[in-house]
Design an enzyme around this catalytic site. Structure first.
Site, PDB file in Angstrom:
ATOM      1  N   ASN A   9       0.966  -1.263   0.071  1.00 52.37           N
ATOM      2  CA  ASN A   9       0.099   0.101   0.089  1.00 52.37           C
ATOM      3  C   ASN A   9       1.093   1.216   0.048  1.00 52.37           C
ATOM      4  O   ASN A   9       1.685   1.527   1.109  1.00 52.37           O
ATOM      5  CB  ASN A   9      -0.842  -0.129   1.375  1.00 52.37           C
ATOM      6  CG  ASN A   9      -1.768   1.327   1.514  1.00 52.37           C
ATOM      7  OD1 ASN A   9      -1.812   2.030   0.532  1.00 52.37           O
ATOM      8  ND2 ASN A   9      -2.255   1.456   2.525  1.00 52.37           N
ATOM      9  N   TRP A  10       1.057   1.762  -1.189  1.00 49.45           N
ATOM     10  CA  TRP A  10       1.998   2.938  -1.169  1.00 49.45           C
ATOM     11  C   TRP A  10       1.446   4.467  -0.684  1.00 49.45           C
ATOM     12  O   TRP A  10       2.032   5.254  -0.565  1.00 49.45           O
ATOM     13  CB  TRP A  10       2.352   3.306  -2.791  1.00 49.45           C
ATOM     14  CG  TRP A  10       3.114   2.230  -3.493  1.00 49.45           C
ATOM     15  CD1 TRP A  10       3.233   1.153  -2.734  1.00 49.45           C
ATOM     16  CD2 TRP A  10       3.487   2.147  -4.795  1.00 49.45           C
ATOM     17  NE1 TRP A  10       3.842   0.091  -3.967  1.00 49.45           N
ATOM     18  CE2 TRP A  10       4.096   0.921  -5.072  1.00 49.45           C
ATOM     19  CE3 TRP A  10       3.338   2.909  -5.897  1.00 49.45           C
ATOM     20  CZ2 TRP A  10       4.911   0.401  -6.264  1.00 49.45           C
ATOM     21  CZ3 TRP A  10       4.108   2.647  -6.884  1.00 49.45           C
ATOM     22  CH2 TRP A  10       4.838   1.380  -7.154  1.00 49.45           C
ATOM     23  N   LYS A  11       0.211   4.277  -0.418  1.00 51.34           N
ATOM     24  CA  LYS A  11      -0.476   5.418   0.488  1.00 51.34           C
ATOM     25  C   LYS A  11      -0.146   6.784  -0.418  1.00 51.34           C
ATOM     26  O   LYS A  11      -0.225   6.669  -1.779  1.00 51.34           O
ATOM     27  CB  LYS A  11       0.065   5.506   1.715  1.00 51.34           C
ATOM     28  CG  LYS A  11      -0.113   4.206   2.707  1.00 51.34           C
ATOM     29  CD  LYS A  11       0.383   4.452   4.136  1.00 51.34           C
ATOM     30  CE  LYS A  11       0.088   3.055   4.742  1.00 51.34           C
ATOM     31  NZ  LYS A  11       0.324   3.353   6.339  1.00 51.34           N
ATOM     32  N   HIS A  94      -9.272   1.290   5.341  1.00 50.41           N
ATOM     33  CA  HIS A  94      -7.990   1.351   6.034  1.00 50.41           C
ATOM     34  C   HIS A  94      -7.977   2.299   7.220  1.00 50.41           C
ATOM     35  O   HIS A  94      -8.647   3.427   7.124  1.00 50.41           O
ATOM     36  CB  HIS A  94      -6.918   1.929   4.835  1.00 50.41           C
ATOM     37  CG  HIS A  94      -5.380   1.954   5.265  1.00 50.41           C
ATOM     38  ND1 HIS A  94      -4.778   2.916   6.292  1.00 50.41           N
ATOM     39  CD2 HIS A  94      -4.470   1.054   5.317  1.00 50.41           C
ATOM     40  CE1 HIS A  94      -3.636   2.479   6.603  1.00 50.41           C
ATOM     41  NE2 HIS A  94      -3.204   1.523   5.952  1.00 50.41           N
ATOM     42  N   GLU A  96      -6.336   4.717   8.078  1.00 53.94           N
ATOM     43  CA  GLU A  96      -6.163   6.244   7.611  1.00 53.94           C
ATOM     44  C   GLU A  96      -7.328   6.757   7.083  1.00 53.94           C
ATOM     45  O   GLU A  96      -7.672   7.956   7.541  1.00 53.94           O
ATOM     46  CB  GLU A  96      -4.920   6.394   6.885  1.00 53.94           C
ATOM     47  CG  GLU A  96      -3.637   6.231   7.667  1.00 53.94           C
ATOM     48  CD  GLU A  96      -2.678   5.476   6.878  1.00 53.94           C
ATOM     49  OE1 GLU A  96      -2.496   5.468   5.564  1.00 53.94           O
ATOM     50  OE2 GLU A  96      -1.645   5.081   7.377  1.00 53.94           O
ATOM     51  N   GLU A 166      -4.926  -4.853  10.803  1.00 47.31           N
ATOM     52  CA  GLU A 166      -3.694  -4.080  10.788  1.00 47.31           C
ATOM     53  C   GLU A 166      -3.916  -2.995  12.296  1.00 47.31           C
ATOM     54  O   GLU A 166      -4.733  -2.153  11.966  1.00 47.31           O
ATOM     55  CB  GLU A 166      -3.855  -2.958   9.831  1.00 47.31           C
ATOM     56  CG  GLU A 166      -3.691  -3.440   8.366  1.00 47.31           C
ATOM     57  CD  GLU A 166      -2.997  -2.437   7.387  1.00 47.31           C
ATOM     58  OE1 GLU A 166      -2.228  -2.724   6.889  1.00 47.31           O
ATOM     59  OE2 GLU A 166      -3.682  -1.294   7.091  1.00 47.31           O
ATOM     60  N   GLY A 172       3.125   2.188  10.854  1.00 45.36           N
ATOM     61  CA  GLY A 172       4.119   3.169  10.433  1.00 45.36           C
ATOM     62  C   GLY A 172       4.825   3.636  11.876  1.00 45.36           C
ATOM     63  O   GLY A 172       5.539   4.682  11.949  1.00 45.36           O
ATOM     64  N   SER A 212       4.099  -2.249  10.142  1.00 45.26           N
ATOM     65  CA  SER A 212       5.442  -2.169  10.216  1.00 45.26           C
ATOM     66  C   SER A 212       6.242  -3.379  10.151  1.00 45.26           C
ATOM     67  O   SER A 212       7.222  -3.994  10.623  1.00 45.26           O
ATOM     68  CB  SER A 212       5.899  -1.736  11.643  1.00 45.26           C
ATOM     69  OG  SER A 212       5.655  -0.404  12.040  1.00 45.26           O
ATOM     70  N   GLY A 233       3.103  -0.948   4.265  1.00 46.86           N
ATOM     71  CA  GLY A 233       3.159   0.356   3.856  1.00 46.86           C
ATOM     72  C   GLY A 233       4.656   0.701   3.634  1.00 46.86           C
ATOM     73  O   GLY A 233       5.159   0.522   2.421  1.00 46.86           O
ATOM     74  N   GLY A 234       5.155   1.418   4.498  1.00 45.14           N
ATOM     75  CA  GLY A 234       6.705   1.935   4.625  1.00 45.14           C
ATOM     76  C   GLY A 234       7.636   1.038   3.543  1.00 45.14           C
ATOM     77  O   GLY A 234       8.306   1.620   2.517  1.00 45.14           O
TER      78      GLY A 234
HETATM   79  P1  13P Z   1       3.261   0.411   7.509  1.00 46.35           P
HETATM   80  O1  13P Z   1       4.036  -0.838   7.020  1.00 46.35           O
HETATM   81  O2  13P Z   1       3.999   1.674   7.244  1.00 46.35           O
HETATM   82  O3  13P Z   1       3.367   0.182   9.031  1.00 46.35           O
HETATM   83  O4  13P Z   1       1.913   0.599   7.031  1.00 46.35           O
HETATM   84  C1  13P Z   1       0.909  -0.475   7.046  1.00 46.35           C
HETATM   85  C2  13P Z   1      -0.166  -0.068   6.482  1.00 46.35           C
HETATM   86  O5  13P Z   1      -0.870   0.626   6.892  1.00 46.35           O
HETATM   87  C3  13P Z   1      -0.316  -0.779   5.128  1.00 46.35           C
HETATM   88  O6  13P Z   1      -1.753  -0.677   4.763  1.00 46.35           O
END
Ligand code: 13P
Length: 249
Positions: A9-11, A94, A96, A166, A172, A212, A233-234
């Site tokens: 997920n590149w956000k 998600h 967020e 999640e 993050g 993470s 994510g990251g």
């Molecule tokens: P991180 O891997 O950056 O913690 O993010 C997880 C995430 O929100 C994937 O949707």
């Protein structure tokens, strides 16, 4: 046998040129794998991503979608628009979107219905905040998130659903759920699906862990019996890290 999946997920990261560069690196270094590998770039790069990956097993996913078919919803994107650029899969729920854009279970139930009506795959995210975990409310909270957004679905619709647990406190933050914490929750999620539908259906659903995940911790998390992969994510923003995680599955 349920599918193993690693999804990035590149956000709100990577413009068009950066998207193309990362895809090119991923294509070069993708190992042979039985797992499904997916990436979710931002909307403005979806068409280019799909075109660049036409000859690759890497699948493209959208990060969000509006629940209505079309109309006066400035700035929003519909299911048919996503499908029109070749993309047939969407992340919904998600944390967020829930935290910053006011998306609640009732709205997410509508979005899920729209995706199912459009025969799209849904990666449905959910998970507790730190306070819920500290107070021991995390199982109840997760159960209510599933019940309110998904348990109205007919059993047949679940063939389009991938779950992504999640925990918000692990997103993050660099702090992962321990493999044991992930397994415990994934097992609970599967049991809850079995109670509301049946064991066969519960056993067929891929449940991803997100929060993470890094190359260094992926293998241990993925080794747990009810963890069927990860939503990253990251670490999905660097080809080397994402490929390292794909190799761990
Ligand atoms: P991180 O891997 O950056 O913690 O993010 C997880 C995430 O929100 C994937 O949707």
């Amino acid at each position: 046998m349920r599918k193993k999946i690693v999804a990035g997920n590149w956000k709100m990261n990577k413009d068009l040129a950066e998207t193309q560069a990362l895809i090119s690196d991923l294509k070069k270094s993708l190992p042979a794998t039985d797992a499904e590998v997916k990436i979710a770039p931002t909307f403005t790069s979806l068409y280019a991503a799909f075109q660049a990956l036409k000859d690759s097993p890497i699948e493209v996913v959208a990060q969000n979608m509006h629940q209505e078919a079309n109309g006066a919803y400035t700035g929003e994107i519909s299911a048919s628009m996503i499908k029109s650029v070749g993309v047939n899969s969407v992340i919904l729920g998600h944390s967020e979107r829930r935290a910053y854009f006011g998306e609640d279970d009732a709205l997410l139930a509508k979005k899920v219905d729209t995706a199912i009506e459009n025969e799209m795959e849904v990666i449905f995210c959910f998970g507790e905040e730190l306070d819920d975990r500290k107070s021991g409310n995390h199982f109840k909270l997760v159960e209510s998130q599933l019940k309110n957004a998904l348990f109205h679905l007919k059993a047949d619709a679940w063939k389009n659903i991938i779950l992504a647990y999640e925990p918000v406190w692990a997103i993050g933050t660099g702090e992962t759920a321990s493999p044991e914490q992930a397994q415990e929750m994934h097992e609970f999620i599967r049991k809850t699906i079995a109670e509301n539908y049946n064991q066969d259906l519960a056993d067929s659903i891929s449940i991803l862990y997100g929060g993470s995940v890094k190359p260094a911790n992926a293998e241990e998390i993925f080794s747990k019996p009810d963890v069927d992969g990860g939503l990253i994510g990251g670490a999905s923003l660097k080809a080397e890290d994402f490929i390292g995680i794909v190799k761990a599955i």
